[in-house]
Design an enzyme around this catalytic site. Structure first.
Site, PDB file in Angstrom:
ATOM      1  N   GLY A  14       0.841  -1.201   0.000  1.00 61.71           N
ATOM      2  CA  GLY A  14       0.000   0.000   0.000  1.00 61.71           C
ATOM      3  C   GLY A  14       0.871   1.243   0.000  1.00 61.71           C
ATOM      4  N   ARG A  77      -0.572  -6.817  -4.488  1.00 61.74           N
ATOM      5  CA  ARG A  77      -1.001  -8.142  -4.942  1.00 61.74           C
ATOM      6  C   ARG A  77       0.020  -8.746  -5.893  1.00 61.74           C
ATOM      7  NH1 ARG A  77      -6.634  -8.725  -3.693  1.00 61.74           N
ATOM      8  NH2 ARG A  77      -7.235  -6.841  -2.635  1.00 61.74           N
ATOM      9  N   ASP A 116       5.880  -5.072   5.336  1.00 65.29           N
ATOM     10  CA  ASP A 116       6.293  -6.432   5.698  1.00 65.29           C
ATOM     11  C   ASP A 116       6.232  -7.396   4.506  1.00 65.29           C
ATOM     12  OD1 ASP A 116       6.973  -8.590   7.463  1.00 65.29           O
ATOM     13  OD2 ASP A 116       4.869  -9.201   7.297  1.00 65.29           O
ATOM     14  N   GLY A 117       5.141  -7.333   3.736  1.00 65.55           N
ATOM     15  CA  GLY A 117       4.970  -8.255   2.611  1.00 65.55           C
ATOM     16  C   GLY A 117       6.065  -8.068   1.562  1.00 65.55           C
ATOM     17  N   THR A 138       5.203   1.977   6.064  1.00 60.93           N
ATOM     18  CA  THR A 138       3.811   1.655   6.387  1.00 60.93           C
ATOM     19  C   THR A 138       3.212   2.782   7.212  1.00 60.93           C
ATOM     20  OG1 THR A 138       2.348   0.293   7.756  1.00 60.93           O
ATOM     21  CG2 THR A 138       4.640   0.246   8.353  1.00 60.93           C
ATOM     22  N   ASP A 140       0.858   2.150   9.126  1.00 58.04           N
ATOM     23  CA  ASP A 140       0.437   1.455  10.355  1.00 58.04           C
ATOM     24  C   ASP A 140       1.513   1.463  11.449  1.00 58.04           C
ATOM     25  OD1 ASP A 140      -1.844   0.914   8.998  1.00 58.04           O
ATOM     26  OD2 ASP A 140      -1.601  -1.259   8.936  1.00 58.04           O
ATOM     27  N   ASP A 142       3.832  -0.670  11.959  1.00 55.54           N
ATOM     28  CA  ASP A 142       3.921  -1.970  12.634  1.00 55.54           C
ATOM     29  C   ASP A 142       5.098  -2.843  12.168  1.00 55.54           C
ATOM     30  OD1 ASP A 142       2.947  -2.540  10.134  1.00 55.54           O
ATOM     31  OD2 ASP A 142       1.166  -3.620  10.807  1.00 55.54           O
ATOM     32  N   MET A 182      -7.265   3.422  10.203  1.00 61.16           N
ATOM     33  CA  MET A 182      -6.556   2.228   9.733  1.00 61.16           C
ATOM     34  C   MET A 182      -5.714   1.626  10.849  1.00 61.16           C
ATOM     35  SD  MET A 182      -5.517   2.766   5.764  1.00 61.16           S
ATOM     36  CE  MET A 182      -6.711   2.365   4.477  1.00 61.16           C
ATOM     37  N   ARG A 184      -4.444  -2.509  10.782  1.00 60.17           N
ATOM     38  CA  ARG A 184      -4.984  -3.866  10.639  1.00 60.17           C
ATOM     39  C   ARG A 184      -4.666  -4.723  11.852  1.00 60.17           C
ATOM     40  NH1 ARG A 184      -4.406  -5.705   4.740  1.00 60.17           N
ATOM     41  NH2 ARG A 184      -2.380  -4.732   5.048  1.00 60.17           N
ATOM     42  N   ARG A 278     -23.072   8.508  15.559  1.00 56.83           N
ATOM     43  CA  ARG A 278     -22.708   8.537  14.137  1.00 56.83           C
ATOM     44  C   ARG A 278     -21.322   7.944  13.987  1.00 56.83           C
ATOM     45  NH1 ARG A 278     -27.409   9.717  13.816  1.00 56.83           N
ATOM     46  NH2 ARG A 278     -28.329  11.570  12.851  1.00 56.83           N
ATOM     47  N   HIS A 284      -8.809   5.361   3.236  1.00 57.12           N
ATOM     48  CA  HIS A 284      -7.616   5.669   2.455  1.00 57.12           C
ATOM     49  C   HIS A 284      -7.253   7.151   2.456  1.00 57.12           C
ATOM     50  CE1 HIS A 284      -8.533   1.611   1.175  1.00 57.12           C
ATOM     51  NE2 HIS A 284      -7.265   1.516   0.814  1.00 57.12           N
ATOM     52  N   LEU A 285      -8.140   7.989   3.007  1.00 55.51           N
ATOM     53  CA  LEU A 285      -7.757   9.404   3.137  1.00 55.51           C
ATOM     54  C   LEU A 285      -6.484   9.516   3.975  1.00 55.51           C
ATOM     55  CD1 LEU A 285     -11.278  10.924   3.824  1.00 55.51           C
ATOM     56  CD2 LEU A 285      -9.875  11.299   1.800  1.00 55.51           C
ATOM     57  N   GLN A 286      -6.316   8.560   4.892  1.00 59.70           N
ATOM     58  CA  GLN A 286      -5.125   8.594   5.759  1.00 59.70           C
ATOM     59  C   GLN A 286      -3.840   8.333   4.992  1.00 59.70           C
ATOM     60  OE1 GLN A 286      -6.394   6.293   9.660  1.00 59.70           O
ATOM     61  NE2 GLN A 286      -7.710   5.805   7.944  1.00 59.70           N
ATOM     62  N   ARG A 287      -3.958   7.707   3.833  1.00 62.36           N
ATOM     63  CA  ARG A 287      -2.760   7.393   3.051  1.00 62.36           C
ATOM     64  C   ARG A 287      -2.455   8.451   2.004  1.00 62.36           C
ATOM     65  NH1 ARG A 287      -3.445   1.180   2.096  1.00 62.36           N
ATOM     66  NH2 ARG A 287      -3.326   1.716  -0.096  1.00 62.36           N
TER      67      ARG A 287
HETATM   68  O1  F6P Z   1      -1.012  -1.616   5.690  1.00 65.90           O
HETATM   69  C1  F6P Z   1      -1.453  -0.343   5.429  1.00 65.90           C
HETATM   70  C2  F6P Z   1      -2.942  -0.315   5.227  1.00 65.90           C
HETATM   71  O2  F6P Z   1      -3.325   1.014   4.951  1.00 65.90           O
HETATM   72  C3  F6P Z   1      -3.753  -0.900   6.379  1.00 65.90           C
HETATM   73  O3  F6P Z   1      -3.931   0.003   7.429  1.00 65.90           O
HETATM   74  C4  F6P Z   1      -5.028  -1.268   5.689  1.00 65.90           C
HETATM   75  O4  F6P Z   1      -5.678  -2.318   6.358  1.00 65.90           O
HETATM   76  C5  F6P Z   1      -4.566  -1.720   4.355  1.00 65.90           C
HETATM   77  O5  F6P Z   1      -3.334  -1.100   4.105  1.00 65.90           O
HETATM   78  C6  F6P Z   1      -5.542  -1.408   3.252  1.00 65.90           C
HETATM   79  O6  F6P Z   1      -5.083  -1.954   2.075  1.00 65.90           O
HETATM   80  P1  F6P Z   1      -5.772  -1.719   0.676  1.00 65.90           P
HETATM   81  O7  F6P Z   1      -5.222  -0.438   0.120  1.00 65.90           O
HETATM   82  O8  F6P Z   1      -5.377  -2.892  -0.131  1.00 65.90           O
HETATM   83  O9  F6P Z   1      -7.244  -1.607   0.890  1.00 65.90           O
END
Ligand code: F6P
Length: 360
Positions: A14, A77, A116-117, A138, A140, A142, A182, A184, A278, A284-287
Site C-alpha cells: 500500500g 497483490r 512487511d509483505g 507503512t 500502520d 507496525d 486504519m 490492521r 454517528r 484511504h484518506l489517511q494514506r
Molecule cells: O497496511 C497499510 C494499510 O493502509 C492498512 O492500514 C489497511 O488495512 C490496508 O493497508 C488497506 O489496504 P488496501 O489499500 O489494499 O485496501
C-alpha cells in the site's frame, strides 16, 4: 566488494506518504555517486514484464518531495513467488523471471521500499543471490526493528485533524462519534491520533474490548456534564468475545481486508446508551496527500542511507530508525513479525491515567 554502477528502485504494498521522498533521495544520492538508477514500475511487476522500467535522473524527481503516492506505482497483490506459470519443466513461479530480468537490465542491486509483505519478498530474492537493501514503509507503523516508518506521522496528523472536526459537531449535537482509522494488526494510528485529538475511548487490536464498558464510560461522561463522546477505533479492533470485521478473507498471495467495525460499534453503542451515534471511516484518506515535514525528512534520510548501504555492500539489510541514528538491520529479522503497541507503552499508560477507556 563488487562495484555498484546501476541499481533498481521499486515501491511495493500500500502507498504511504513519503514514498516519493525516498525515491528522490535514492536517485539524487546515487547519481551523485555516479550510480545509474532504474525506476521499476508497480513493485516487482517492473521486473516481470519488459518495458516496465525507466531511467530516473535527478531532473525526473524534481518536485516530487512533497507529493503523496509513488511515481513508480505500486501493488499489494504482486508476489512473484505466488504466480505459477506452466513451462516445459513443469509449473514454476515468476521469481526466476524476476532474477533473469534483474540481470538483463544490468542491475547490480535493488532498493526495495515496502512494508512487511514486500520486504519478505525481497528477502526471498536476497536468499537467491539478489543484492537488496530494504526501506521500511507503512502508515500502520507496525514494522519491527525500526522505531518508526514514514507515512505514519502524516496519517496521524490527518486523523487528528478529523477528530478535531468531529469534536465540534459531536459537542453541538450531544452525540457519540465513532471514528474508524486504519491499523490492521496494530493500534498505533488509533492510539496516537486518539490521544492527540483528545478521544474519550480508544479501541485497538491489542486490547479486545467490551462495549458495555465503553457504554459505561459514555454514561459517566454524561453524568459529569460532557454530553458527547469521541470513540476512535482501529479497523483491526475486535470485541472480547468476537472476531474482527472482515471484508475479504486472506486468499492466495492476498492478505485479508478489514473494515466495518466502526458502523458495527456505533450501532451497538447507540442501543446500549440510547444516545444518537454517528460513525466516520477515514479509510484511504489517511494514506493520501502531502507528507508532513517529519515524514519527508525521515523518508529522505532512509533513501540516502539505503544508497550508502549499497555502496558499502551491506546487502540483505533494512534501514532502521534508532534515534538519533539510522542503522542497518538484517531483513530476515524483520519479516513475518508485527510490531504491536506494547501494553506498557507510556502513551497507553498515560491515556489510562487520564481516564481514556480502552473498553477493557
Ligand atoms: O497496511 C497499510 C494499510 O493502509 C492498512 O492500514 C489497511 O488495512 C490496508 O493497508 C488497506 O489496504 P488496501 O489499500 O489494499 O485496501
Amino acid at each position: 566488494m563488487p562495484e555498484i554502477r546501476r541499481i533498481g528502485v521499486l515501491t511495493g504494498g500500500g502507498d504511504a506518504p513519503g514514498l516519493n521522498a525516498v525515491i528522490r533521495a535514492v536517485v539524487k544520492a546515487a547519481c551523485n555517486s555516479r550510480i545509474e538508477v532504474l525506476g521499476l514500475e508497480d513493485s516487482f511487476d517492473g521486473l516481470i514484464e519488459a518495458g516496465r522500467s525507466r531511467i530516473l535522473r535527478p531532473n525526473d524527481v524534481a518536485g516530487i518531495l512533497r507529493l503523496g503516492g509513488t511515481i513508480l506505482g505500486t501493488t499489494n497483490r504482486g508476489n512473484p513467488f505466488a504466480y505459477q506459470v506452466n513451462t516445459s519443466e513443469g509449473k514454476r513461479d515468476y521469481s526466476t523471471r524476476v532474477i533473469e530480468t534483474f540481470h538483463l537490465l544490468g542491475l547490480d542491486a535493488l532498493v526495495v521500499i515496502g512494508g512487511d509483505g514486500t520486504l519478505a519478498i525481497s528477502y526471498e530474492f536476497f536468499k537467491k543471490g539478489v543484492p537488496v537493501v530494504g526501506v521500511p514503509k507503512t502508515i500502520d507503523n507496525d514494522i519491527v526493528g525500526t522505531v518508526n516508518c514514514f507515512g505514519f506521522d502524516t496519517a496521524v496528523n490527518f486523523a487528528t485533524d478529523a477528530i478535531d472536526r468531529l469534536h465540534t459537531t459531536a459537542e453541538a449535537h450531544h452525540r457519540v462519534m465513532v471514528v474508524e482509522v486504519m491499523g490492521r494488526y496494530a493500534g498505533w494510528i488509533a492510539l496516537h491520533s486518539g490521544m492527540a485529538g483528545g478521544a474519550d475511548v480508544i479501541l485497538i487490536p491489542e486490547i479486545p474490548y467490551d462495549l458495555e464498558r465503553v457504554a459505561a464510560c459514555i454514561r459517566d461522561r454524561d453524568k459529569l456534564g460532557a454530553r458527547f463522546s469521541i470513540v476512535v477505533i482501529a479497523e483491526g479492533a475486535h470485541p472480547k468475545d468476537g472476531a474482527v470485521a472482515l471484508i475479504e478473507a486472506a486468499h492466495g498471495g492476498h492478505v485479508e481486508r478489514l473494515g466495518g467495525i466502526g458502523i458495527r460499534c456505533a450501532a451497538q453503542l447507540e442501543e446500549l446508551t440510547g444516545k444518537e451515534t454517528r460513525y466516520v471511516v477515514l479509510g484511504h484518506l489517511q494514506r493520501g496527500g502531502s507528507p508532513t515535514a517529519f515524514d519527508r525528512t525521515l523518508a529522505t534520510r532512509f533513501g540516502g542511507k539505503a544508497v550508502e548501504l549499497l555502496i558499502k555492500g551491506q546487502f540483505g539489510k533494512m534501514v532502521a530508525n534508532h534515534p538519533p541514528d539510522l542503522v542497518p538491520i538484517p531483513i530476515g529479522e524483520v519479516v513475518g513479525k508485527t510490531k504491536t503497541v506494547p501494553l506498557d507503552y507510556d502513551l497507553l499508560l498515560t491515556a489510562r491515567a487520564l481516564g481514556v477507556s480502552f473498553g477493557d
